[in-house]
Motif scaffolding. Sequence first.
Motif, PDB file in Angstrom:
ATOM      1  N   VAL A  62       0.972  -1.365   0.144  1.00 33.49           N
ATOM      2  CA  VAL A  62       0.114  -0.087  -0.050  1.00 33.49           C
ATOM      3  C   VAL A  62       0.917   1.331  -0.169  1.00 33.49           C
ATOM      4  O   VAL A  62       1.730   1.416   0.881  1.00 33.49           O
ATOM      5  CB  VAL A  62      -0.915   0.048   1.100  1.00 33.49           C
ATOM      6  CG1 VAL A  62      -1.756   1.261   1.060  1.00 33.49           C
ATOM      7  CG2 VAL A  62      -1.773  -1.388   1.399  1.00 33.49           C
ATOM      8  N   ALA A  68       1.000   4.347   0.985  1.00 35.63           N
ATOM      9  CA  ALA A  68       0.435   5.191   1.834  1.00 35.63           C
ATOM     10  C   ALA A  68       0.828   6.852   1.713  1.00 35.63           C
ATOM     11  O   ALA A  68       0.118   7.505   1.500  1.00 35.63           O
ATOM     12  CB  ALA A  68       0.459   4.837   3.255  1.00 35.63           C
ATOM     13  N   GLU A 112      -8.546  13.789   0.940  1.00 35.82           N
ATOM     14  CA  GLU A 112      -9.630  12.775   1.123  1.00 35.82           C
ATOM     15  C   GLU A 112      -9.206  11.754   1.989  1.00 35.82           C
ATOM     16  O   GLU A 112      -8.123  11.506   2.479  1.00 35.82           O
ATOM     17  CB  GLU A 112      -9.697  12.260  -0.049  1.00 35.82           C
ATOM     18  CG  GLU A 112     -11.054  12.339  -0.910  1.00 35.82           C
ATOM     19  CD  GLU A 112     -11.312  11.994  -2.035  1.00 35.82           C
ATOM     20  OE1 GLU A 112     -11.865  10.977  -2.406  1.00 35.82           O
ATOM     21  OE2 GLU A 112     -10.814  12.869  -3.008  1.00 35.82           O
ATOM     22  N   GLY A 163      -3.538   9.370   2.973  1.00 36.32           N
ATOM     23  CA  GLY A 163      -2.287   9.091   3.647  1.00 36.32           C
ATOM     24  C   GLY A 163      -1.746  10.289   4.711  1.00 36.32           C
ATOM     25  O   GLY A 163      -0.590  10.289   4.916  1.00 36.32           O
ATOM     26  N   LYS A 164      -2.709  10.952   5.037  1.00 35.07           N
ATOM     27  CA  LYS A 164      -2.346  12.015   6.082  1.00 35.07           C
ATOM     28  C   LYS A 164      -1.817  11.587   7.046  1.00 35.07           C
ATOM     29  O   LYS A 164      -0.909  11.956   7.851  1.00 35.07           O
ATOM     30  CB  LYS A 164      -3.748  13.007   6.190  1.00 35.07           C
ATOM     31  CG  LYS A 164      -4.304  13.571   5.059  1.00 35.07           C
ATOM     32  CD  LYS A 164      -5.350  14.469   5.228  1.00 35.07           C
ATOM     33  CE  LYS A 164      -6.481  13.742   5.971  1.00 35.07           C
ATOM     34  NZ  LYS A 164      -7.403  12.736   5.076  1.00 35.07           N
ATOM     35  N   SER A 165      -2.615  10.518   7.967  1.00 33.16           N
ATOM     36  CA  SER A 165      -2.156  10.031   9.284  1.00 33.16           C
ATOM     37  C   SER A 165      -1.040   9.246   9.211  1.00 33.16           C
ATOM     38  O   SER A 165      -0.232   9.463   9.747  1.00 33.16           O
ATOM     39  CB  SER A 165      -3.339   9.050   9.732  1.00 33.16           C
ATOM     40  OG  SER A 165      -4.679   9.989   9.822  1.00 33.16           O
ATOM     41  N   GLU A 192      -6.343  15.198  12.905  1.00 27.27           N
ATOM     42  CA  GLU A 192      -7.849  15.638  12.930  1.00 27.27           C
ATOM     43  C   GLU A 192      -8.282  15.868  14.388  1.00 27.27           C
ATOM     44  O   GLU A 192      -9.305  15.006  14.894  1.00 27.27           O
ATOM     45  CB  GLU A 192      -8.753  14.139  12.256  1.00 27.27           C
ATOM     46  CG  GLU A 192      -7.891  13.795  11.220  1.00 27.27           C
ATOM     47  CD  GLU A 192      -9.040  13.927  10.100  1.00 27.27           C
ATOM     48  OE1 GLU A 192      -9.990  14.749  10.103  1.00 27.27           O
ATOM     49  OE2 GLU A 192      -8.889  13.421   8.809  1.00 27.27           O
ATOM     50  N   PRO A 248      -4.381   2.660  -3.963  1.00 28.80           N
ATOM     51  CA  PRO A 248      -2.981   2.803  -3.631  1.00 28.80           C
ATOM     52  C   PRO A 248      -2.226   1.505  -3.544  1.00 28.80           C
ATOM     53  O   PRO A 248      -0.974   1.689  -3.144  1.00 28.80           O
ATOM     54  CB  PRO A 248      -3.192   3.660  -2.176  1.00 28.80           C
ATOM     55  CG  PRO A 248      -4.326   2.915  -1.611  1.00 28.80           C
ATOM     56  CD  PRO A 248      -5.266   2.406  -2.752  1.00 28.80           C
TER      57      PRO A 248
END
Lengths: 335, 546, 310, 606
Positions: free
Chosen positions: D325, D327, D346, D350-352, D477, D577
């Motif tokens: 993956v 990420a 979205e 892969g933000k986290s 978040e 991904p």
Amino acid sequence: MLTFTIRRLVLAVPTLLFISLVIFLLLEMAPGDPMAQVPLTVPPEVKEKMREALGLGEPMPIRFWKWIVQFFWIEPQVLIDYYLGTTFSEGKLRVISWQTRSPVMDIVVQRIPQTLWVVGTAYVVAIIIALPIGIYSAYRQYSWFDQLGTFVSMVGFSVPPFFSGVLVIVIFSVQLGWFPSIYDTTLVVDSWDSFVKQLQQMIMPVMVLALQITAQLSRFMRASMLDNLNQDYVRTARAKGLSEYVVVMVHVLRNSMIPVVTVIALGIPAIFGGAIITEQVFKVNGIGQLLIGAIQANDLPMVQTLTFIFAVLIVLFNLIADVLYGILDPRIRYD
Amino acid sequence: ERGSDGNVSIIYWQAPSILNPFLSGGTKDVESASLVIEPLARYNQDGVMVPFLASDIPTVSNGGVSEDLTQITWKIAPGITWSDGTPFTSADVKFTADYCMHPEGGCAQLTKFDGVTSVETPDDMTVVVTFDKPTPFPYGPFVGGESPIIQKAQFENCMGAKAPECTTENFGPIGTGPFVVTEFKPNDVITMAANENYRDPAKPAFATLTFKGGGDATAAGRAVMETGEFDYAWNLQLAPEVIAQMEAGGKGTPVAGFGPLVERIMLNQTNASPDLPEGERSTAKHPHPFLQDPAVYKAMSMAIDRPLLVEIGYGKAGQVTCNWVPAPAAVNSSTFSCDTQDIAGANKLLDDAGIVDTNGDGVREKDGVPLKVVYQTSTNAVRQDFQALIKEWWSQIGIETELRNLNASVFFGGDPGSPDTFQKFYADVEMYANTFNGTDPQSYLGNGLCDKAPKPESQWQGENISRFCNEEFDKLHGELTQTADADKRAEIARRLNDIMVENGGMIPLVHRGRLSAHANTLGGVVLNVWDSELWNAADWYRKTGS
Amino acid sequence: MTELSKTQTELNQPEPTKPPRSQWLDVWDQFKTHKGAMMGGVLFFLIVAGVYLGPFFWDIDATQIDIRSRNQGPSWAHPFGTDQLGRDLLARMMAGGSTSVSVGITAMLLALFLGSFVGVLAGFFKRLDGPLMRLTDLFLALPLLPLLLVMMLLFREPLNAAFGLEQGIFILIVSAIGITSWMPTARIVRGDVLALKEREFVLAARSIGTTNSKLITRHILPNVLSPIMVSATLGIATAIITESALSFLGLGFPPDFPTWGRLLFDGVDYLQQYPERVIWPGLAISLTVLSVNYLGDGLRDALDPRIRGR
Amino acid sequence: MLDQPIAQIKGLRVEFQTKDGPVVGVEDVSFEVKPGETVCIVGESGSGKSVSSLSLMRLVEFGGGEIAGGKLLFDRRDGGEMDLADADQELMKQIRGNEIGMIFQEPMTALNPVFTVGRQLTEGLRVHKGMTQKEAEARALELLRQVRIPEPERRLKQYPHELSGGMRQRVVIAMAMACEPRLLIADEPTTALDVTIQAEILALMDRLKRETGTAVMFITHDMAVVAQMADRVVVMFRGNKVEEGTVQEIFENPQHDYTKALLAAVPKLGEMRGTKEPSPMKLMGVEGQNLDPIPGTNDVLLRVKGLTTRFPVKGGFFRRTISNVHAVEDVSFTINRGQTLSLVGESGCGKSSAGRSILRLVEPMAGEIDLDGVDIMKLDQGGLRKARLDMQMIFQDPFASLNPQMQLLEQVAEPMRNYGVASGSELTDRVANLFDRVQLPRSFMRRYPHEMSGGQRQRIAIARALALNPKLIIADEAVSALDVSVQAQVLNLMMELQAELGLSYLFISHDMAVVERVSHQVGVMYLGRIVELGPRNRVFENPQHPYTQALMKAVPIADPNKRKSEKDLNFKPIPSPIHGLDYTPEPSKYNEVEPGHYVLTTDSGY
Ligand SMILES: Nc1ncnc2c1ncn2[C@@H]1O[C@H](COP(=O)(O)OP(=O)(O)OP(=O)(O)O)[C@@H](O)[C@H]1O
Ligand SMILES: Nc1ncnc2c1ncn2[C@@H]1O[C@H](COP(=O)(O)OP(=O)(O)OP(=O)(O)O)[C@@H](O)[C@H]1O
Ligand SMILES: [Mg+2]
Ligand SMILES: [Mg+2]
């Protein structure tokens, strides 16, 4: 899933070989002598001769190797011969019991029916009783039914079968004379009458065994139901206008069964293993009784073979439980 | 009339695992096999030999035994056939001897053939057994339940090392007895049917027989006397109250008979202290610090209330005895009396011997060694009650007792690796019962011979458990082996018994009988402790009207 | 503006009115409200007190034989009656109880410790999972009896020498039971740990520098308490009954050492004549198990702050 | 007939029986819903919104509640008005799902995990409409098409977990719509979703309402959504209705203080237009607020270069890695001391993972991480532990990231214990100070996480992150799960701390309005890559990458006059991904469109 299963199966082979070695060493170390049950009137020199005749004189590694060959190579041949009428195994030495001087596997095969009948039925009965109890106890948590269920299952769990077994014998066989106190393993069920007889002789051991299993299973079922009853999807199901019955018995039950089914699967080897004390009390003479008898008589080939079969079942059903988990719960994917 | 009385059912709480007594030796196996295969002669309920397959009992007087006591000649009764219809001949008898004496066979009854040099068959109906030396009691081979005749035709290919492979044969021997095996489930159940070719056309009365094994004595007794499911239950070693309660069930009756079985306490003549190095513990190297002192062992014996033991443990199936060999009646010595407990006397005896409590801890000391004993036995409800009682009594005479009970299969198993076997005797005293087969005590008395003591060199094998060693005893026993006259033999036996008891080799406790039970509807049962209990199963019948 | 700020303070969540208090007081408060737990607790306390303190008030010795008064029913001299040797059953129940309860609790603790230990390790360290679970299989497969025999053979004498007769046997029996009954706990705990490990607070704990050992003791263990509690309740019953089976096989305590399991076993033969002989030990075992069960239920609820808050 | 309301709630009162006595969930609420109308119910968390709607379905009983008073008048389909408050459960079964449909708050858990989507969709149809399996399946298919799920045939056979969050929510909507109910209750159907999916779902519901004339009761606390959807608005506060009016009235002329406060707390996209630096939000009723912008410094604290994180997908017989993956793929950025960089994008982009990689909570595959001169990638476990003194993380879900079994005091003290920074009474003092800092009463120290509201929990998480005086905080978040008023408080707190202590933040969010409020720099992520990176005002005012542009369009605006129509939205499904082992992604190349404003030129898959 398939590769997971196959990989675990392949891995099981060295595991089981190792287990068989450990069992063998353990049995070797355990004190005891196959001649223990020979009367004291038989003098030691004769006993020594008898021991030699059993092959006890050979060194340990050789005996282990012999057992491995007999169990993994010759016994399967016997099985093939039996089904296909071939003669691969002719003249080869099988795993021989010291007590009876007969092939261990033959006796095991002879014992399986009654064990399955009694212990298996008890298991099934226990499941049939325990699941509704667990479901209803959870659905009406803290109701009198739930309290009573807890009470009964705890008492059921804490009463050892050597007591409950004798108690039911005294009540139902001696006082009331309803059921025989001694299980007849020669009974052939081929008519209504013999079927009734079989039922009669099964009732008490099944009752005693089922009580214990029910106690445990209903606890599991209850806990699992409680976990699921408060889930959001239950509310969704209700909001769809489904009846309570469908909500509980389809939506909640299906989810709650996931852990319970695996618990049930893990308990199955125990069925084959028999119920030592209960079999003893009711003279069912199944696998459990065979094992305890063999241990007491220090019949090492028999003990070794039985325990090993048991180990195979444990490893196998462990795997089955894992696979079942994957099948029942679509979220779980091995690999 | 044969087969008219339907089915008879027998329960043994030990399950037979094989029907070939030569390969097992377990009582359960011998007795179940006795329904099928028979010896030339059996002992009856009084210990008297009666011919079965032989036409009569050979003796010196009738010429059957040679004057020099080295040969015995058996005449086979005419008209006997195997259950498969073939005639029973002397070849079968000779074969049986060969079978058991085969060096690789591991025959459990080998002692029966002790000293046999040859078995000859001058004709089909005659068997001549020759011994290597004068044998005053030549009735070892082919007599009693342990030494039945097997069929040559059937076992011919099962000699020696092959013996264990003959499963079919071992599970279903062809015999001359009243029943034939229809199905054998090892360690579980045997079903039998009447032998069509049995020599007495009117017997057996039962068409079929079920022989169930397994469980425990309580359940067996209950099944006969309370629920009436079974007709005969073997060896009910149960507390007298329990038996009484069962009898009140009204469906069956207990019957008792007395053989030479004696429950006794063996006194270790050697020191079993764990402080001694391994290999010297419980060996003649270190004599016991106080158990050889007559004052000690006599006091220990006096402190015991034997009638109470009998009442609590065996009831009808027990009698007080002070003897090692209380039966047959002829060899029962009357030298000692021990049926009253005498604590005061015991205390006095010890005081007089100077064995007193010097440090005030309630335990006497002899030469500074406190009288503390480890008392071991096998696990068994009655024995544990005995242990508790005797511990209490001994404490009253200043002897402290540590109790230990051991798993029977370990205790009686001869594993030299285990410290807990009765032969190793890593304790000061131990309790168990022993007996002998037949009526002749000679080899049983031999258990007191000095050189029969178990020791490390002999892998702890040997029957002289208490390591008793007495020159006079050994000499007298030698004399016994040379004597043929029955009265003389009995007298020597009594003296051997007295020496053993007098010198503290053991403390006999209870003369134990065998207690079995049969249904009230079962007729013809004659309890026999000298041979198989089922010796006369052919005569059993169903009582009518009940 | 005062109006507004009033609203603003109101807008904040309503504050708790209860003063802060210690964690254990909270636990105790919650425990008190659990009716079953209180009953279970009181009962268990009574049993333990009766068993350990009883002998100070009832000073007949459990092994004292009074052969003349054997097989008696309940009377003032012997409230529970006497056995076949005239030993006082009340005294025997108390003596037996102290052994059984001690064995039950210690063996259960040992099994719990082993089970949790193996379970946590297997669940937490992926590398250990395979080997440890196979080890569990192995122990499940081992025949109990030979195992016990071997343990007796190897360790009885050294333990006797080191701790004395009673202590030695006690240690041996407790370890025998513990060693042969930890496997189900291990399996359950492992399953829970596997799930727990994926929870974010474990990752959070790691991010604030918590070491593995602290992670296990502070974060993982408290959260698997509930299955451990259940195993504990069932474990006591199993241990008491297993002990009786051991005595019966001659592997347990010396014969003059009563335990509930053995009293029950011995009594079974006399079930018809003297039913009270099985009733007392049977009742004692069941009551102990029941009380521990309710106690465990209550404790679990009390220790779980989520339930406690309600 | 159209004016005849479908449902009227009159003086509803709901009580819950708990151990500490009855708790009032709803005190006194009355309102009505007319056909073809969308009524939005807004209010803070716990104000009784869900309980009111559940009462209408008579589902509160199953949660231990009891309707203690009031009337629930419902106009049934075949004529006749009746009071649901005293209908029996048998009758309710016919109404539920058939005449009233409900969409639940949590799309993730509202579906039964072990049944296929098809089965769950057809169940209601078979019960209420007496359809056969075939007919029901045909209808289910039609429903899935209506909610625009791609490949509906295949979805019917899939299990809920195989669908993305947005798809799942659409299935729940389809389920609620199945029997064409007259009234649709939607309980916060989009709170947990990111903007793009949210926009899609809102558009869908709007369309369905228009097409079928269903009345909708829409529960939310997001004012932007209200502005987008509502015809009328009901404002609830602590179990009571405090205000009711048309959407214009409420937004333009709020009457009640609470409504005013609520509206004030809503960050609006575009509010910060023209400013360069973030500044705290003006809150109602808080005096002496410092609303100065926060400039930060220009000296670099964190430099990330070419960060790549892949998760192996294992498979095959020997459990080898068969694919990865991707990420995080070749991500580079810098954060200055005292400044905030926001990552938006979205769900699943892969933000986290990027945030966690920096802390090495997941092991990155490649890249350089330089925190204040320390090369994080080179550290061993011990060194890493030490390095974490300087960087801390606030996790996505405040509830999940707190140990439910530990007191808050312990949780906040734990990092200090771990590093032996303080002990004994000093430790307690420091924890108390931290509580003061995040404006939590000290009396909360002995509480447990579940005893706190979402906002308070988040503050605990912040306190814990602050405990070690880190230089960098990664806030994943941190405010998405909170309702607006609390969210505003937390945001202000974070900015205040930044101004005071010179903290740097890596702020991860999908809420564009919030991001606009707090950041100096913004990075837009798509499928593991940063597709656009630059100063906040440049990225927001001049989005260059097509994905950024689409994202901006999807953000709902808290103004009823600026509703978006479905036509404006067009989203492509996100490509997978997951790539095979032999796949070598191209390096990320950027085009500097303005000073400091970079746009990805490599193909990102959008
Ligand atoms: N099962 C229950 N038991 C006890 N109290 C409850 C229960 N369900 C809800 N409540 C209480 O009722 C009140 C209203 O809750 P409700 O779920 O309606 O809030 P909400 O407005 O939907 O909030 P959110 O925006 O967080 O969903 C709350 O104070 C809550 O604590
Ligand atoms: N431990 C893991 N193992 C395998 N794949 C993972 C793991 N963690 C995340 N992923 C995958 O990596 C990708 C990025 O996940 P990540 O959690 O970083 O997304 P995100 O942008 O934070 O999304 P969200 O807004 O939903 O939190 C996703 O496809 C996810 O499925
Ligand atoms: Mg809600
Ligand atoms: Mg994320």
